[in-house]
Every structure is written in structure tokens, then in C-alpha cells.
Design an enzyme around this catalytic site. Structure first.
Site, PDB file in Angstrom:
ATOM      1  N   SER A 164      -9.760   0.970   3.107  1.00  0.00           N
ATOM      2  CA  SER A 164      -9.004   1.812   2.222  1.00  0.00           C
ATOM      3  C   SER A 164      -7.974   1.060   1.377  1.00  0.00           C
ATOM      4  CB  SER A 164      -8.275   2.895   3.020  1.00  0.00           C
ATOM      5  OG  SER A 164      -7.313   2.319   3.879  1.00  0.00           O
ATOM      6  N   SER A 212      -9.454  -1.349   7.182  1.00  0.00           N
ATOM      7  CA  SER A 212      -8.868  -1.175   5.848  1.00  0.00           C
ATOM      8  C   SER A 212      -8.159  -2.388   5.271  1.00  0.00           C
ATOM      9  CB  SER A 212      -7.889  -0.020   5.856  1.00  0.00           C
ATOM     10  OG  SER A 212      -8.597   1.175   5.731  1.00  0.00           O
ATOM     11  N   LYS A 237       0.860  -1.178   0.000  1.00  0.00           N
ATOM     12  CA  LYS A 237       0.000   0.000   0.000  1.00  0.00           C
ATOM     13  C   LYS A 237       0.903   1.239   0.000  1.00  0.00           C
ATOM     14  CE  LYS A 237      -3.819   1.700   2.924  1.00  0.00           C
ATOM     15  NZ  LYS A 237      -4.694   1.357   4.075  1.00  0.00           N
TER      16      LYS A 237
HETATM   17  N1  GLN Z   1     -12.981   2.943   6.565  1.00  0.00           N
HETATM   18  C1  GLN Z   1     -12.348   3.325   7.784  1.00  0.00           C
HETATM   19  C2  GLN Z   1     -12.049   4.805   7.756  1.00  0.00           C
HETATM   20  O1  GLN Z   1     -12.287   5.424   6.771  1.00  0.00           O
HETATM   21  C3  GLN Z   1     -11.121   2.476   8.033  1.00  0.00           C
HETATM   22  C4  GLN Z   1      -9.893   2.993   7.422  1.00  0.00           C
HETATM   23  C5  GLN Z   1      -8.632   2.247   7.789  1.00  0.00           C
HETATM   24  O2  GLN Z   1      -8.651   1.199   8.418  1.00  0.00           O
HETATM   25  N2  GLN Z   1      -7.496   2.834   7.424  1.00  0.00           N
HETATM   26  O3  GLN Z   1     -11.628   5.347   8.725  1.00  0.00           O
END
Ligand code: GLN
Length: 486
Positions: A153, A177, A78
Site C-alpha cells: 500500500s 506494504s 505515508k
Molecule cells: N497488501 C496487503 C493488504 O492489502 C498488505 C498491506 C499492508 O502491509 N498495509 O493487506
């Protein structure tokens, strides 16, 4: 032989037996990117030249018998992991043109273990999102259906692994994420115990919630990787000073007598019927393998979304203050003085979701509101943790859905940020508690979209999660299904 579809375990065996070379293995994975990434858009950068060079070195090590499990294994990361000399953007314009001068600890560890980085993957900027649509650069598509999001994400990482572009991907999970995109793309996703893996050199979202993990094709591969990337790091004071076990040693033990709790708050009316059915079927499977199933309750689950988002965005407002247009990445050239340089660089460099979070987080931390928002969120966070502590006195592990619905259409929730936040209901509970979760595929909807479940355990229970997940993958074949990319 299909060299791009291999697991770490199979690739290791093939390399050892000289059925193919590391160069052929890396080239086969790069070829998949070349063939299909125009359609999927999982990658922000591809490191073809350096990857092939490293593959040559890996082949030398193998010929001398000096290889380990990860020697010559191609992977992606990532774009939040600092990679020396390779652009690292956090999928945000503000970091365009930032080339780190050092490697994140995990990247360094994987390099030392012989793994080969083939590219950096797309995601929601700084990890802010659940669909990969917030990236400033591109929208990644779900390999199972290109009209659908890959989740987020870490959508690029999950889509890459599902499409056999790299054998695994390094990712980050602050509130889902890793688990949610793994679930949407039909692959395995590991969110570790907080502090198990170093965060040094990883671009921060919410430092008290961020965890580094992996997206893989099998539970066994996740176990191999955690052994390599886990452990104390003197550059990250929050890493745990606990030995990292050899997870493969216990992974094949049976799960007879394992007590599994089913949290009733996760099986409410809002959950998609096909998902509920698939998970109930999987629970029966675990029972057939010898586990004892019982119903449990996590009463504070309904407060998890506000507690998580308030904690997360408050940390965001502090962590993102460093992007000032001077130290990293984008800098507004036409600014006439220092103050306008800050303002204009941040105004142009950050996208709407990033700005939304910085503003809300700043508000939640400001004098007069701190007690009402940030402090309240921390109190609720404690209650959520206590919910889990209590339940784990009775059971060893929990089974829960990852997401209330399968991958949704691109654009479907993009205009409604609140709806997007609410989609995280089943994943955001475990980060405030610091405990691990393992997402594994457990079925498909009628229109052939992957369904996943998550195994959740107390702190440092990764050996149990691996054992249970592996037992399930030995008797089912959901994780072996591949999307048709043609
Ligand atoms: N969807 C969650 C957020 O937007 C999780 C994001 C993550 O784990 N980086 O905060």
C-alpha cells in the site's frame, strides 16, 4: 551537484563539509516534486513553507556544529502518520479534514533528530491494497513506467524515494506494504520486528500485524534510521523493552559463514522467470561473499494468505469502528438523526475496499463463525510462526522473492480483489510471525522494471539483515539505478 539524488550518508557529509546548505538540500528535493509529481502523483500534501523554515534552523545548528546524522535531511511520510497541524487522511475520504493535534512518536523522534518533513504520501486507504489504486484521492504511477502501479500500500512513499522527492520515506507494513512497493520501484524497504518501532499515533490497520519502517535508497540509510526511530515507547505497550543497537557499528562486518536458507515454497512454478533468474544470480553473489546456502522448507506458506487476511480484516472491523462521523474527519451534514449520521458518514466516507474488509471482518468475528474463521486463522498463524522458528534453528537468514511478478499494469487487477490479495503471497507470511524483512533491488526485467528480493531473519535480527544487505549493495549497483522521469 545533484542534491536530490543523495543518500542520508552523503547528504550528512555534504552538510558537514558545507558543500551545500540544508536549505539548498530541502529546496532541491521540493523542486523534484514540483517538476515531476504531476506525472507520478506520489504526494497528497507538500509542506513547502514549514520545510524551508526548518531548513533554516537546521543550517543554524550545522553552523554551530550541533548537527547529527539527520539534521536537515528532507523526507516524506505515508499519510497514516499523525502529523500535528498537517492534514492526515489515511488516503480515505472519511478522514478528509482531519488535522491531528499531536505527532506520532516516530514523527516526533525524527523531528528531534533534525529530519525535515516535506510531504505526506499517497497509499491504499488505511493500508488496504497492493497497488495504491484503492486510494480515494489519486493513483500513483510507477516512476520506471507510468503505465504500471508502484505497488502498495505504500506506493506513494516508494515512488517518491525512487524519484528523488525526499531522501527517505516513513511507511508502514502490515503484510508487505513497505517491501512490495520498494521492490516494484527499485528501492530498499525495511519491515522491522514487531514492537521494535512505536505505533503510537499511526492510524491502525491490524494492530497485531502493523509495523513501522522506512523506504530508503540504501541499506545503510535504513540502518541509520532504525537507530533513530526504534525503541521502547510508554505510549505503545507493544514496543519491546530492548536496547536499540548502533547498527552502523556492525554493518561492515563480512558475511563469511552466514547460513542462508532458500525456502523451496517460494520458488514454485507461479513465479515469473526473470525474477527467479535474478534472485538465483543474487544467491550466487551471497555465496561468493562467503555465505553458506542451503535449501529449507516452510510447509505452512500455502495457508499464509487466508490466515493473514482473516486476522487482518477481523482487526480492521474493530479498529475502523471509531470512524463514526463525529470524532474524526468527514461528517454527513444532512443526516436527520444520530443513527443516520453514523450510517451515512460511513457509507460516503469509506471506499469499496474498506467496506469489503469491514464487512468480511465483522462476519469472521461474529458468533457462530468465530471458531471457524478467526480462531482457525490464529491457529494457522501459530503454525506459520513455528515454521520460521524451526528453520531459524538451522540458518541465520532466508532469501526469498518479494513478489511473484514485477509491477503490473494500472487497472490490471483492480476489478478482481481476490487476485490482488493473492499477489501478496511472499510478503504476508512474515507479519503473522512478527519477524523482520529487508527488501533490496537485485535486477531488472527486459522491459526495465525493477526486481527485488527480501532477506528474512528471526526476531530482532535486523543487524544481520543490514550486514548482509549492505554487503550485497557494496558489490552490486542495482540500488544505484534511477528512473528517467522526463
Ligand atoms: N497488501 C496487503 C493488504 O492489502 C498488505 C498491506 C499492508 O502491509 N498495509 O493487506
Amino acid at each position: 551537484m545533484d542534491l536530490s539524488g543523495l543518500t542520508i550518508k552523503k547528504a550528512y557529509q555534504g552538510l558537514k563539509e558545507k558543500s551545500f546548505s540544508a536549505k539548498e538540500l530541502v529546496a532541491a528535493n521540493l523542486m523534484e516534486i514540483k517538476k515531476y509529481d504531476q506525472k507520478i502523483s506520489a504526494f497528497l500534501a507538500v509542506c513547502q513553507e514549514s520545510a524551508l523554515k526548518e531548513a533554516k534552523k537546521a543550517d543554524e545548528l550545522i553552523s554551530q556544529g550541533k548537527n547529527s546524522f539527520l539534521t536537515g535531511i528532507p523526507y516524506s511520510a505515508k499519510d497514516v502518520f499523525s502529523t500535528m497541524g498537517i492534514e492526515t487522511t489515511a488516503s480515505s475520504n472519511i478522514l478528509k479534514g482531519y488535522f491531528p493535534s499531536y505527532d506520532a512518536t516516530v514523527i516526533k523522534k525524527l523531528k528531534q533528530a533534525g529530519a525535515i518533513l516535506i510531504g505526506k504520501t499517497n497509499h491504499d486507504p488505511f493500508g488496504f491494497g497492493s497497488s495504491t489504486e484503492n486510494s480515494d484521492f489519486k493513483i500513483t504511477k510507477n516512476p520506471w513506467n507510468k503505465d504500471k502501479v508502484p505497488g502498495g500500500s505504500s506506493g506513494g512513499s516508494a515512488a517518491a524515494v525512487a524519484s528523488s522527492m525526499g531522501i527517505f520515506s516513513l511507511a508502514e507494513d502490515t503484510g508487505g506494504s513497505i517491501r512490495q512497493p520498494a521492490c516494484f520501484c527499485g528501492v530498499t524497504g525495511l519491515k522491522v520486528t514487531y514492537g521494535r518501532v512505536s505505533r503510537f499515533g499511526v492510524i491502525a490497520y491490524g494492530s497485531s500485524l502493523d509495523t513501522i519502517g522506512v523506504i530508503t535508497k540504501t541499506v545503510e540509510d535504513a540502518a541509520i534510521l532504525l537507530k533513530e526511530i526504534g525503541g521502547k515507547d510508554e505510549n505503545d505497550a507493544t514496543t519491546l523493552n530492548q536496547p536499540v543497537p548502533d547498527y552502523l557499528k556492525t554493518i561492515d562486518q563480512d558475511i563469511k559463514g552466514l547460513r542462508i536458507g532458500i525456502p523451496k515454497e517460494y520458488f514454485t512454478e507461479g513465479i515469473n522467470k526473470e525474477i527467479a533468474e535474478a534472485i538465483n544470480k543474487a544467491i550466487k553473489e551471497f555465496e561468493a561473499l562467503g555465505a553458506k546456502i542451503e535449501s529449507v522448507s516452510l510447509p505452512y506458506t500455502e495457508y499464509a494468505i487466508p490466515a493473514y487476511y482473516l486476522s487482518g480484516i477481523s482487526e480492521v472491523s474493530a479498529n475502523l469502528a471509531r470512524y463514526d462521523g463525529i470524532r474524526f474527519g468527514y461528517s454527513e451534514k444532512t443526516a436527520k438523526d444520530l443513527n443516520s449520521l453514523y450510517l451515512e458518514s460511513r457509507a460516503k466516507g469509506f471506499g469499496p475496499e474498506v467496506k469489503r474488509r469491514i464487512m468480511l471482518g465483522t462476519y469472521a468475528l461474529s458468533a457462530g463463525y468465530y471458531d471457524a474463521f478467526y480462531k482457525k486463522a490464529q491457529q494457522v498463524r501459530n503454525l506459520i510462526k513455528q515454521d520460521f522458528d524451526k528453520v531459524f534453528e538451522k540458518v541465520d537468514m532466508l532469501i526469498a522473492p518479494v513478489s511473484p511478478f514485477p509491477a503490473f499494469n494500472i487497472g490490471e487487477k483492480a476489478q478482481n480483489p481476490l487476485e490482488m490479495w493473492l499477489a501478496d503471497i511472499f510478503t504476508v507470511t512474515i507479519n503473522p510471525a512478527g519477524i523482520p524483512g529487508l527488501a533490496i533491488p537485485c535486477g531488472f526485467t527486459l522491459d526495465k522494471l525493477p526486481i527485488g528480493l527480501q532477506l528474512i531473519g528471526p526476531q530482532l535480527s535486523e543487524p544481520t539483515l543490514f550486514r548482509a544487505g549492505h554487503a550485497y549493495q557494496k558489490t552490486t549497483d542495482w540500488h544505484l539505478q534511477k528512473p528517467n522521469l522526463k
